[in-house]
Design an enzyme around this catalytic site. Structure first.
Site, PDB file in Angstrom:
ATOM      1  N   GLY A   1     -10.189   3.162   6.268  1.00 24.64           N
ATOM      2  CA  GLY A   1      -9.997   4.577   6.549  1.00 24.64           C
ATOM      3  C   GLY A   1      -8.884   4.950   7.500  1.00 24.64           C
ATOM      4  O   GLY A   1      -8.598   6.124   7.679  1.00 24.64           O
ATOM      5  N   PHE A   2      -8.238   3.964   8.110  1.00 23.39           N
ATOM      6  CA  PHE A   2      -7.127   4.282   9.008  1.00 23.39           C
ATOM      7  C   PHE A   2      -5.978   3.314   8.761  1.00 23.39           C
ATOM      8  O   PHE A   2      -6.225   2.114   8.600  1.00 23.39           O
ATOM      9  CB  PHE A   2      -7.512   4.088  10.480  1.00 23.39           C
ATOM     10  CG  PHE A   2      -8.681   4.885  10.929  1.00 23.39           C
ATOM     11  CD1 PHE A   2      -8.513   6.154  11.448  1.00 23.39           C
ATOM     12  CD2 PHE A   2      -9.958   4.352  10.849  1.00 23.39           C
ATOM     13  CE1 PHE A   2      -9.605   6.882  11.870  1.00 23.39           C
ATOM     14  CE2 PHE A   2     -11.055   5.073  11.271  1.00 23.39           C
ATOM     15  CZ  PHE A   2     -10.885   6.343  11.787  1.00 23.39           C
ATOM     16  N   GLY A   3      -4.756   3.821   8.793  1.00 22.62           N
ATOM     17  CA  GLY A   3      -3.598   2.927   8.775  1.00 22.62           C
ATOM     18  C   GLY A   3      -3.317   2.447  10.192  1.00 22.62           C
ATOM     19  O   GLY A   3      -3.842   2.985  11.161  1.00 22.62           O
ATOM     20  N   GLY A   4      -2.512   1.417  10.296  1.00 22.21           N
ATOM     21  CA  GLY A   4      -1.979   0.998  11.595  1.00 22.21           C
ATOM     22  C   GLY A   4      -2.913   0.229  12.503  1.00 22.21           C
ATOM     23  O   GLY A   4      -2.623   0.056  13.687  1.00 22.21           O
TER      24      GLY A   4
ATOM     25  N   SER B   1       0.815  -1.217   0.000  1.00 19.76           N
ATOM     26  CA  SER B   1       0.000   0.000   0.000  1.00 19.76           C
ATOM     27  C   SER B   1       0.841   1.256   0.000  1.00 19.76           C
ATOM     28  O   SER B   1       1.810   1.389   0.755  1.00 19.76           O
ATOM     29  CB  SER B   1      -0.916   0.019   1.222  1.00 19.76           C
ATOM     30  OG  SER B   1      -1.583   1.268   1.274  1.00 19.76           O
TER      31      SER B   1
ATOM     32  N   HIS C   1      -0.826  -0.947  -4.452  1.00 15.21           N
ATOM     33  CA  HIS C   1      -2.150  -0.693  -3.880  1.00 15.21           C
ATOM     34  C   HIS C   1      -2.264   0.781  -3.484  1.00 15.21           C
ATOM     35  O   HIS C   1      -1.466   1.290  -2.699  1.00 15.21           O
ATOM     36  CB  HIS C   1      -2.351  -1.593  -2.660  1.00 15.21           C
ATOM     37  CG  HIS C   1      -3.740  -1.589  -2.132  1.00 15.21           C
ATOM     38  ND1 HIS C   1      -4.764  -2.295  -2.723  1.00 15.21           N
ATOM     39  CD2 HIS C   1      -4.293  -0.953  -1.070  1.00 15.21           C
ATOM     40  CE1 HIS C   1      -5.884  -2.107  -2.041  1.00 15.21           C
ATOM     41  NE2 HIS C   1      -5.629  -1.288  -1.043  1.00 15.21           N
TER      42      HIS C   1
ATOM     43  N   ASP D   1      -7.043  -6.942   2.684  1.00 14.26           N
ATOM     44  CA  ASP D   1      -6.463  -5.613   2.896  1.00 14.26           C
ATOM     45  C   ASP D   1      -6.609  -5.181   4.351  1.00 14.26           C
ATOM     46  O   ASP D   1      -7.729  -5.061   4.854  1.00 14.26           O
ATOM     47  CB  ASP D   1      -7.212  -4.632   1.974  1.00 14.26           C
ATOM     48  CG  ASP D   1      -6.650  -3.224   2.005  1.00 14.26           C
ATOM     49  OD1 ASP D   1      -5.636  -2.982   2.685  1.00 14.26           O
ATOM     50  OD2 ASP D   1      -7.249  -2.356   1.342  1.00 14.26           O
ATOM     51  N   GLY D   2      -5.454  -4.968   4.994  1.00  8.88           N
ATOM     52  CA  GLY D   2      -5.480  -4.351   6.321  1.00  8.88           C
ATOM     53  C   GLY D   2      -4.783  -5.157   7.400  1.00  8.88           C
ATOM     54  O   GLY D   2      -5.174  -6.279   7.690  1.00  8.88           O
ATOM     55  N   GLY D   3      -3.735  -4.566   7.951  1.00 11.10           N
ATOM     56  CA  GLY D   3      -3.059  -5.167   9.101  1.00 11.10           C
ATOM     57  C   GLY D   3      -2.302  -6.447   8.786  1.00 11.10           C
ATOM     58  O   GLY D   3      -2.075  -7.273   9.669  1.00 11.10           O
TER      59      GLY D   3
ATOM     60  N   ASP E   1      -4.659   3.588  -1.925  1.00 14.15           N
ATOM     61  CA  ASP E   1      -5.856   3.812  -1.099  1.00 14.15           C
ATOM     62  C   ASP E   1      -6.315   5.261  -1.194  1.00 14.15           C
ATOM     63  O   ASP E   1      -5.636   6.170  -0.707  1.00 14.15           O
ATOM     64  CB  ASP E   1      -5.546   3.476   0.363  1.00 14.15           C
ATOM     65  CG  ASP E   1      -5.443   1.984   0.608  1.00 14.15           C
ATOM     66  OD1 ASP E   1      -6.425   1.269   0.324  1.00 14.15           O
ATOM     67  OD2 ASP E   1      -4.386   1.525   1.074  1.00 14.15           O
TER      68      ASP E   1
ATOM     69  N   MET F   1      -9.001   7.973  -0.056  1.00 18.96           N
ATOM     70  CA  MET F   1      -9.997   8.244   0.999  1.00 18.96           C
ATOM     71  C   MET F   1     -10.538   9.656   0.833  1.00 18.96           C
ATOM     72  O   MET F   1      -9.772  10.581   0.570  1.00 18.96           O
ATOM     73  CB  MET F   1      -9.339   8.130   2.371  1.00 18.96           C
ATOM     74  CG  MET F   1      -8.683   6.804   2.630  1.00 18.96           C
ATOM     75  SD  MET F   1      -7.859   6.827   4.229  1.00 18.96           S
ATOM     76  CE  MET F   1      -7.016   5.252   4.171  1.00 18.96           C
TER      77      MET F   1
ATOM     78  N   MET G   1     -12.026   4.345  -1.365  1.00 12.74           N
ATOM     79  CA  MET G   1     -12.830   4.435  -0.137  1.00 12.74           C
ATOM     80  C   MET G   1     -13.528   5.781  -0.174  1.00 12.74           C
ATOM     81  O   MET G   1     -13.210   6.703   0.585  1.00 12.74           O
ATOM     82  CB  MET G   1     -11.919   4.285   1.085  1.00 12.74           C
ATOM     83  CG  MET G   1     -11.441   2.852   1.265  1.00 12.74           C
ATOM     84  SD  MET G   1     -10.307   2.664   2.631  1.00 12.74           S
ATOM     85  CE  MET G   1      -8.783   2.733   1.742  1.00 12.74           C
TER      86      MET G   1
ATOM     87  N   MET H   1     -11.876  -6.563   3.564  1.00 15.97           N
ATOM     88  CA  MET H   1     -11.177  -5.681   4.515  1.00 15.97           C
ATOM     89  C   MET H   1     -10.990  -6.413   5.840  1.00 15.97           C
ATOM     90  O   MET H   1     -11.956  -6.941   6.403  1.00 15.97           O
ATOM     91  CB  MET H   1     -11.995  -4.416   4.788  1.00 15.97           C
ATOM     92  CG  MET H   1     -12.131  -3.440   3.639  1.00 15.97           C
ATOM     93  SD  MET H   1     -10.621  -2.592   3.146  1.00 15.97           S
ATOM     94  CE  MET H   1     -10.077  -1.824   4.665  1.00 15.97           C
TER      95      MET H   1
ATOM     96  N   HIS I   1      -7.923   1.405  -4.724  1.00 11.77           N
ATOM     97  CA  HIS I   1      -8.978   1.081  -3.764  1.00 11.77           C
ATOM     98  C   HIS I   1      -9.682   2.370  -3.364  1.00 11.77           C
ATOM     99  O   HIS I   1      -9.145   3.178  -2.602  1.00 11.77           O
ATOM    100  CB  HIS I   1      -8.316   0.397  -2.548  1.00 11.77           C
ATOM    101  CG  HIS I   1      -9.260   0.015  -1.464  1.00 11.77           C
ATOM    102  ND1 HIS I   1      -8.821  -0.434  -0.231  1.00 11.77           N
ATOM    103  CD2 HIS I   1     -10.620   0.004  -1.398  1.00 11.77           C
ATOM    104  CE1 HIS I   1      -9.870  -0.705   0.537  1.00 11.77           C
ATOM    105  NE2 HIS I   1     -10.963  -0.433  -0.144  1.00 11.77           N
TER     106      HIS I   1
HETATM  107 ZN    ZN Z   1      -6.799  -0.640   0.498  1.00  9.17          ZN
END
Ligand code: ZN
Length: 189
Positions: A142-145, A8, A33, A175-177, A35, A37, A68, A137, A66
Site C-alpha cells: 500500500g505504500f511506495g518507498g 512497477s 507490474h 515485491d517491495g523495496g 499495483d 490499490m 491490493m 511482499m 497486483h
Molecule cells: Zn505489487
C-alpha cells in the site's frame, strides 16, 4: 532457474505515462507490474480499470496486475477484460482463494496469490499446485518507498523448496523495496 524483472508502474511519471511506457517497451523488462490499490485493503488509492485499458493499447508486455483490493473476486473478470495477463490477489482479502483461482483460470488468465509480511507462507501451501505464481511482499502493501524487509526472505526459500519438492510450475514473485543493492539477496534465496 530463470529470473524475470517486472518493474512497477508506481515508479512511473503519471503526468507522462506514454513516455514511460515507451521506455518499458524498449527496455529488457520481462513483465509490467501494475499495483492496484483501493483505499480499503490498503490506505492508498492508485489507479483502476480505465488506466489499465488505455495502457493495454500501447504496451505489449505481460501485464502483471497486483490487486491490493478487498473482495478481489468481485473484480477479477473486469481486470481480465481490461488486459491483465496475470491476476494476483491478496490471501488476506479473499474469502475463498480456491474459487477465485479457478475463476481466473477460467477467464484464461494466470492466477497468483500474494501474502503480506505478517501472513506465513504456510497459508498459501494448500493452493500452491493450482497457482501460476505466488507473490511475497517485502514491504507492507500500500505504500511506495518503504525499506526492504529482509526478515521475509525465508518465505522465498520455503516456497522454492516446496515448488521443487512437488515439481510444480509456479513462479515466485518478490515485491517491495528491491533495487540494485539487494536484488542478489532476493534471487539467492
Ligand atoms: Zn505489487
Amino acid at each position: 532457474m530463470a529470473h524475470l524483472i517486472s518493474p512497477s508502474m508506481l515508479s512511473a511519471n503519471f503526468c507522462n505515462l506514454a513516455q514511460d511506457i515507451e521506455m518499458i517497451n524498449q527496455s529488457q523488462a520481462d513483465w509490467f507490474h501494475i499495483d492496484v490499490m483501493d483505499g480499503v485493503f490498503v490506505p492508498n488509492i492508485s489507479f483502476g480499470l480505465p488506466v489499465i485499458e488505455s495502457l493495454r493499447k500501447t504496451c505489449g508486455l505481460v501485464f502483471d496486475v497486483h490487486l491490493m483490493i478487498t473482495e478481489p473476486e468481485r473484480y477479477a473478470e473486469r481486470f481480465a477484460n481490461a488486459g491483465a495477463d496475470i491476476i494476483t490477489f491478496h490471501y488476506e482479502a479473499c474469502a475463498d482463494p480456491a474459487a477465485l483461482i479457478k475463476k481466473i483460470r477460467e477467464l484464461g488468465k494466470k492466477a497468483s496469490i500474494s501474502i503480506s509480511p505478517k501472513t506465513p507462507a504456510e497459508a498459501v501451501l494448500p493452493f500452491l499446485s493450482e497457482l501460476d505464481m505466488v507473490l511475497v511482499m517485502t514491504v507492507e502493501p500500500g505504500f511506495g518507498g518503504q525499506s526492504f524487509m529482509a526478515d521475509q526472505l525465508p518465505k522465498i526459500a520455503a516456497f522454492r523448496k516446496e515448488i521443487i519438492k512437488r515439481n510444480l510450475k509456479c513462479h515466485i514473485e518478490v515485491d517491495g523495496g528491491i533495487g540494485e543493492k539487494n536484488v542478489d539477496l532476493v534471487v539467492s534465496n
